[in-house]
Motif scaffolding. Structure first.
Motif, short mmCIF file in Angstrom:
data_model
loop_
_atom_site.label_atom_id
_atom_site.label_comp_id
_atom_site.label_asym_id
_atom_site.label_seq_id
_atom_site.Cartn_x
_atom_site.Cartn_y
_atom_site.Cartn_z
N ASN A 250 0.87 -1.17 0.00
CA ASN A 250 0.00 0.00 0.00
C ASN A 250 0.90 1.22 0.00
N GLN A 332 -5.94 0.82 -5.97
CA GLN A 332 -5.57 -0.45 -5.35
C GLN A 332 -6.75 -1.12 -4.65
N PRO A 336 -5.91 -4.77 -6.35
CA PRO A 336 -4.78 -4.79 -5.41
C PRO A 336 -3.43 -5.04 -6.08
N GLY A 339 -0.47 -2.31 -6.80
CA GLY A 339 0.54 -1.88 -5.85
C GLY A 339 1.82 -2.69 -5.93
#
Length: 569
Positions: A250, A332, A336, A339
């Motif tokens: 993240n 993201q 996901p 990232g």
């Protein structure tokens, strides 16, 4: 008759100056300072272990590197088809590192000179300027463990510009073919391809033609990168050996917070660059550009336009890299995997682009003294910001920096050998029969000394292992929101953490740190296969963490004061 006059060419003088620059490493050898962060604490260990355990070219899905993380999949690590791997296979880690640095800097000098003389500073009176700029390029701070990734880029651009002029020579194709075998694809491969694509697009817009040799060169470059990076491609796309921990990255939580922080980060990229990709002050480049653009007699449009385009490109890359973590964060949540790919690595191209701006700016200045001063200023900036070189000079002068130990002090082989001997004498076990984890020191140093560790600093490893390791340190993460973010939203450092130590991952003996409360899950550690904790800070209450003291170790020349603890049965 007079004897023929002998002289040394400008390039020869630059070469001699570079050898003088490299002399401290040759004089200090084992006592040389080697960059610690993201280098000696991780990168030197990988080629060493791959070659010593004879798995550098073993890409089978079942192959693991046993000393790392209880058996890290071999294909999670760097490829075996590289000059770096060859050097580490032939030499011990430090000699391999130093030889690579010498070779890469010499090639950097020659590559920049070839690029400048062939394509930018071609005049008969510009040899000295080209040599001076080549020396300034060759002394820049950089991570030599990455080979030609940064300082070798002039050779690649030289070859592609030759192809752009025509079909090119066989040597140009050879340069392109050789580059993937001594550089890091994940740092430059895709971004070089994008840069060359923009060059092709420019040619199409300006001249309505494609440079097919350049297209062929890009295809060759990427094809050979796929060959070299076979472990990465095979493990992630073909065999799907494991789910990488990078899927939980993240970047928005790790970088500067808010848009103000993002713009500040963009400014740092523009004026300083990024430390993996040569961090140095771009002030001389900008000063030379300003002097060139503001000179009394305006420069011709065909010379002004490239300068402005390159300046705009540098600014665009800086802004993109600065704001990227903020832009990617909302995306993201939907995808996901975004990232896991760090698109900010366009900054690996900015050092070369900056030097091209510097060369073109100096070319239009007619005052030789101003040009000489600016070149010398850039050399001073490069040398002055080369921490590795400066600390070695301090070492030679007898004034070492206590917080920056040399290689011999940091690796501390005799000290770690005493730890091994103590365990062997007590249990009869060799290092491969037990596992340990480190607190307050990089696990890579234990690995270099023959230990097998559960913890490590890796750019790519199975997400399942990250989840299995987390219970060991969950108590400490609860006490420190900063460390919790550091592990959960990044996690490359899969370490034993202590909230009291924070991000101090190299606790020196002189610090005499004591951890009062170590919230460690000994049962989870035992389930993962762990037996010992090797700490650079003393635990005040080891029994509360389920640990029993087994020894204390120090040595006069070692950076560390070590404490050995065994998990209670």
């Amino acid at each position: 008759m007079h004897a023929p006059r002998r002289f040394v060419s400008p390039l020869g003088w630059a070469g001699l100056a570079l050898l003088l620059f490299l002399l401290p490493f040759a004089l200090l050898r084992e006592q040389s300072y080697v960059t610690l962060d993201d280098n000696l604490d991780v990168e030197l260990t990988i080629p060493y272990l791959l070659t010593r355990h004879h798995v550098a070219l073993d890409y089978r899905p079942t192959t693991v590197v046993e000393p790392i993380m209880n058996g890290l999949p071999r294909n999670a690590l760097r490829p075996g088809l590289s000059v770096t791997m060859l050097l580490f296979g032939l030499l011990e880690p430090l000699p391999a590192y130093l030889v690579q640095q010498v070779l890469v800097r010499l090639l950097a000098l020659l590559g920049m000179y070839a690029l400048l003389r062939r394509h930018l500073l071609t005049g008969p009176t510009e040899r000295s300027l080209a040599a001076g700029l080549s020396l300034a390029w060759a002394v820049l701070p950089f991570y030599s463990i990455y080979g030609l990734t940064v300082l070798g880029q002039p050779w690649l651009l030289y070859a592609f510009l030759n192809l752009r002029r025509g079909a090119g020579r066989w040597t140009d194709w050879l340069l392109i073919a050789a580059f993937p075998f001594w550089s890091m694809f994940v740092f430059v491969g895709p971004f070089v391809a994008v840069g060359l694509g923009l060059l092709l697009l420019h040619d199409w817009v300006a001249h309505r033609r494609w440079s097919w040799p350049v297209v062929g060169g890009v295809v060759l470059l990427l094809a050979l990168y796929l060959v070299v990076e076979y472990p990465l491609v095979y493990s992630l796309l073909v065999a799907k050996q494991f789910v990488p921990h990078r899927l939980e990255f993240n970047l928005g939580q790790l970088g500067p917070q808010g848009w103000g922080g993002a713009l500040k980060s963009a400014g740092q990229y523009f004026f300083m660059g990024q430390y993996h990709a040569s961090r140095f002050f771009r002030g001389v480049i900008l000063l030379a550009l300003a002097v060139a653009l503001l000179r009394r007699s305006p420069i011709a449009p065909e010379r002004r336009r490239p300068l402005l385009v390159l300046l705009a490109a540098l600014a665009a890359v800086a802004v993109f890299c600065g704001v990227y973590p903020r832009l990617i964060e909302p995306l993201q949540r939907t995808v996901p995997a975004l990232g896991a790919f760090n698109l900010t690595r366009f900054h690996f191209l900015t050092a070369l682009l900056g030097f091209i701006v510097l060369a073109l700016s100096l070319q239009v200045l007619r005052d030789a003294r101003v040009v000489m001063v600016l070149v010398m200023m850039q050399i001073v900036v490069g040398v002055g910001m080369n921490t590795e070189w400066l600390l070695n000079v301090r070492q030679l002068a007898g004034r070492p920096k206590r917080t920056e130990p040399n290689y011999q002090q940091f690796v501390a082989a005799p000290l770690f050998a005493r730890v091994q001997d103590t365990i062997r004498q007590t249990t009869g076990q060799s290092p491969r029969t037990y596992r340990l984890a480190c607190l307050g020191l990089p696990p890579a140093i234990a690995q270099l000394n023959g230990f097998y560790t559960l913890d490590s600093y890796q750019n790519n490893y199975p997400l399942a292992y990250k989840h299995a390791f987390r219970p060991l340190i969950a108590g400490e993460l609860t006490k420190s929101p900063a460390l919790r973010t550091y592990f959960d939203d990044w996690g490359n450092r899969c370490y034993l953490f202590s909230a009291e130590l924070g991000k101090n991952f190299r606790v020196g003996a002189f610090q005499q740190r004591v951890v009062q409360d170590f919230a460690f899950d000994a049962e989870a550690f035992r389930r993962l296969g762990g037996r010992y904790v090797l700490a650079a800070a003393r635990l005040a209450q080891p029994a509360r963490a389920g640990l029993t003291p087994r020894g204390e170790f120090s040595a006069r020349n070692a950076y560390w004061h070590l404490y050995l603890y065994e998990v209670q049965p």
